[in-house]
Enzyme design. Structure first.
Site, mmCIF file in Angstrom:
data_model
loop_
_atom_site.group_PDB
_atom_site.id
_atom_site.type_symbol
_atom_site.label_atom_id
_atom_site.label_comp_id
_atom_site.label_asym_id
_atom_site.label_seq_id
_atom_site.Cartn_x
_atom_site.Cartn_y
_atom_site.Cartn_z
ATOM 1 N N HIS A 72 48.417 40.294 45.728
ATOM 2 C CA HIS A 72 48.088 41.269 46.770
ATOM 3 C C HIS A 72 47.091 40.674 47.744
ATOM 4 O O HIS A 72 46.348 39.756 47.410
ATOM 5 C CB HIS A 72 47.647 42.624 46.197
ATOM 6 C CG HIS A 72 46.541 42.559 45.205
ATOM 7 N ND1 HIS A 72 46.737 42.317 43.871
ATOM 8 C CD2 HIS A 72 45.217 42.723 45.348
ATOM 9 C CE1 HIS A 72 45.589 42.316 43.239
ATOM 10 N NE2 HIS A 72 44.642 42.557 44.104
ATOM 11 N N TYR A 200 40.040 51.782 45.702
ATOM 12 C CA TYR A 200 38.737 52.179 45.149
ATOM 13 C C TYR A 200 38.303 53.454 45.858
ATOM 14 O O TYR A 200 38.534 53.592 47.068
ATOM 15 C CB TYR A 200 37.670 51.131 45.447
ATOM 16 C CG TYR A 200 37.897 49.768 44.818
ATOM 17 C CD1 TYR A 200 37.287 49.427 43.615
ATOM 18 C CD2 TYR A 200 38.691 48.804 45.440
ATOM 19 C CE1 TYR A 200 37.467 48.170 43.040
ATOM 20 C CE2 TYR A 200 38.873 47.548 44.873
ATOM 21 C CZ TYR A 200 38.264 47.241 43.680
ATOM 22 O OH TYR A 200 38.442 46.008 43.119
ATOM 23 N N PRO A 292 32.641 45.963 35.772
ATOM 24 C CA PRO A 292 34.023 45.585 36.106
ATOM 25 C C PRO A 292 34.367 45.718 37.586
ATOM 26 O O PRO A 292 35.362 45.146 38.034
ATOM 27 C CB PRO A 292 34.862 46.552 35.265
ATOM 28 C CG PRO A 292 33.965 47.690 34.933
ATOM 29 C CD PRO A 292 32.575 47.139 34.877
ATOM 30 N N LYS A 296 35.210 40.551 38.404
ATOM 31 C CA LYS A 296 34.704 39.179 38.436
ATOM 32 C C LYS A 296 34.535 38.528 37.062
ATOM 33 O O LYS A 296 34.409 37.308 36.959
ATOM 34 C CB LYS A 296 33.343 39.150 39.171
ATOM 35 C CG LYS A 296 33.472 39.388 40.655
ATOM 36 C CD LYS A 296 34.162 38.220 41.324
ATOM 37 C CE LYS A 296 34.713 38.525 42.679
ATOM 38 N NZ LYS A 296 36.097 38.069 42.876
ATOM 39 N N TYR A 383 34.831 39.042 47.731
ATOM 40 C CA TYR A 383 35.849 39.681 46.876
ATOM 41 C C TYR A 383 36.801 38.629 46.310
ATOM 42 O O TYR A 383 37.158 38.678 45.128
ATOM 43 C CB TYR A 383 36.623 40.728 47.686
ATOM 44 C CG TYR A 383 37.472 41.625 46.821
ATOM 45 C CD1 TYR A 383 36.916 42.736 46.188
ATOM 46 C CD2 TYR A 383 38.815 41.354 46.613
ATOM 47 C CE1 TYR A 383 37.681 43.556 45.370
ATOM 48 C CE2 TYR A 383 39.594 42.165 45.797
ATOM 49 C CZ TYR A 383 39.022 43.267 45.182
ATOM 50 O OH TYR A 383 39.786 44.069 44.366
HETATM 51 C C1 PHB Z 1 41.634 46.204 36.719
HETATM 52 O O1 PHB Z 1 42.820 46.235 37.038
HETATM 53 O O2 PHB Z 1 41.285 46.248 35.516
HETATM 54 C C2 PHB Z 1 40.618 46.098 37.783
HETATM 55 C C3 PHB Z 1 41.003 45.853 39.087
HETATM 56 C C4 PHB Z 1 40.050 45.754 40.084
HETATM 57 C C5 PHB Z 1 38.710 45.910 39.765
HETATM 58 C C6 PHB Z 1 38.318 46.150 38.470
HETATM 59 C C7 PHB Z 1 39.273 46.238 37.468
HETATM 60 O O3 PHB Z 1 37.796 45.816 40.744
#
Ligand code: PHB
Ligand code: APR
Length: 388
Positions: A72, A200, A292, A296, A383
């Site tokens: 992505h 998010y 999370p 990272k 990111y």
């Molecule tokens: C996940 O898919 O577990 C995931 C994806 C993006 C994040 C944190 C966790 O920022």
């Protein structure tokens, strides 16, 4: 047993290290506390930086990432239940991210380790590191009712957040930095088609995240009190809470279904300095924990291991400086991701005691991100992760 590097922990960090060392002609033995099935069954991270993909490919485990990973090139951030900002990090940095579950990475790593005849001792109890600050360290353990001992030039502590390696560094030489967050993440997996991209959300009821593992496996999270139990969260309550926290335009596209996994994790930031002591070198969760948000943790474990494998290889070839500098080299990238995941967590979550002022200031951060390509580029660079 005698080997060149004894590795404690056969999670992603330890297993990848053994493979990268083997590619460079260096022998290792890996000692793991759990069974192979237990390690393979853990549901964890799932998003790889392109740098991590390159490192995994260099270790010979990239094949399935190309065929099964979901690349992505942007993320969406929603707030106030209505605004949605899309940040095209692919366009801004030239780098994409790939959704590919840690479970699959661990399978790939074990298969490659078995093909390379790398010795992994599973279900090892009472693992202890001896004489880490001497030129002759060794590790003892018990497996199958027998006492084992491995002597090596170096010990790699890849034993995660709750391992023994970190505790071996005397308090007189280590410094620990820590930040606990007053909430957790409730995560679920469901066999439903995910949204096309990551979303998010900062909402007055708390943070939410829509992610994925593959075209028929979705991963969703909502912020929750850290002492909640999964029994407090029926699937219906989860879906209702998730969709309430997302703007209608996003929520309308969510396909709900029964959860196949549900768990609550606390959020914490932690770094130990230095990441080495004598012949002992720490990598991955043994040395640092990130919340999370931003995904990272696994990526940092992979970059630590890249630096460590390279520095050990140079050491055995006669150039000792890179290994002496391992901690300083790794910590630069570690602190960049530790800061970014702390900032993103602060930006997107509701803290129990936060004031209206703090919330408005966060919304202004998001307004600024919306309006400024420079701010989006700075976000995007962090990111996707710094260059090695
Ligand atoms: C996940 O898919 O577990 C995931 C994806 C993006 C994040 C944190 C966790 O920022
Ligand atoms: N002796 C031997 N092995 C141990 C010991 C011990 N005393 N303590 C822990 N271990 C093992 C754990 O069972 C685990 O398999 O060390 C391994 C550490 O693996 P992880 O916790 O997965 O840590 P790491 O390899 O650094 O992976 C990076 O990134 O996505 C994040 O937290 C996520 O696991 C992920 C991490």
């Amino acid at each position: 047993m005698k080997t060149q590097v004894v590795i404690i922990g056969a999670g992603p960090a330890g297993t990848l290290l053994s493979l990268l060392l083997k590619r460079n002609g260096i022998e290792s033995v890996v000692i793991e506390r759990q069974s192979k099935a237990y390690v393979l069954g853990r549901i964890r991270a799932g998003v790889l930086e392109s740098t991590s993909v390159e490192i995994l490919k260099a270790a010979g485990v990239g094949g399935r990432i190309d065929s099964r990973g979901q690349a992505h090139d942007h993320v969406e951030i929603a707030w106030r239940g209505e605004d949605v900002l899309s940040i095209g990090f692919g366009r801004l940095t030239g780098k994409n991210m790939v959704a590919y579950g840690q479970t699959l990475i661990q399978e790939d790593l074990y298969e490659a380790a078995s093909n390379e005849n790398i010795g992994i001792v599973f279900e090892a109890a009472d693992v202890e590191i001896h004489d880490p600050d001497s030129g002759a360290p060794f590790v003892t353990y018990k497996a199958d009712g027998q006492a084992g001992r491995v002597d090596a030039d170096f010990v790699a502590g890849c034993d995660g957040q709750h391992g023994v390696s970190r505790a071996t560094i005397p308090s007189s030489v280590k410094r620990e930095y820590e930040n606990a967050y007053p909430f957790g993440w409730l995560g679920i997996l469901s066999e439903t088609p995910p949204l096309p991209g990551l979303v998010y959300a900062n909402h007055e009821r708390g943070f939410a995240l829509c992610s994925q593992r593959n075209p028929m496996l979705s991963r969703y999270y909502v912020q929750c009190p850290v002492d909640d139990s999964v029994d407090d969260w029926s699937d219906d309550r989860f879906w209702s809470e998730l969709t309430t926290r997302l703007p209608r335009s996003v929520a309308d596209n969510i396909v709900t279904g029964p959860s196949i996994e549900k768990s609550i994790a606390p959020l914490r930031s932690y770094v130990i300095e230095p990441m080495q002591h004598g012949a002992l070198f720490l990598a991955g969760d043994a040395a640092h924990i990130v919340p999370p948000t931003g995904a990272k943790g696994l990526n940092l474990a992979i970059s630590d291991v890249h630096y460590l494998a390279k520095a050990m290889t140079q050491h055995f070839a006669g150039d000792t400086a890179p290994l002496e500098n391992y901690s300083a080299t790794a910590l630069r990238r570690v602190w960049s991701s530790v800061r970014f995941s702390w900032w993103l967590t602060t930006l997107l979550h509701r803290f129990p005691d936060q004031s209206d002022f703090e919330q408005r200031a966060r919304e202004e951060d998001l307004n600024y991100l919306t309006q400024s390509e420079a701010a989006q580029t700075a976000f995007a660079e962090q990111y996707v992760g710094l260059d090695l």
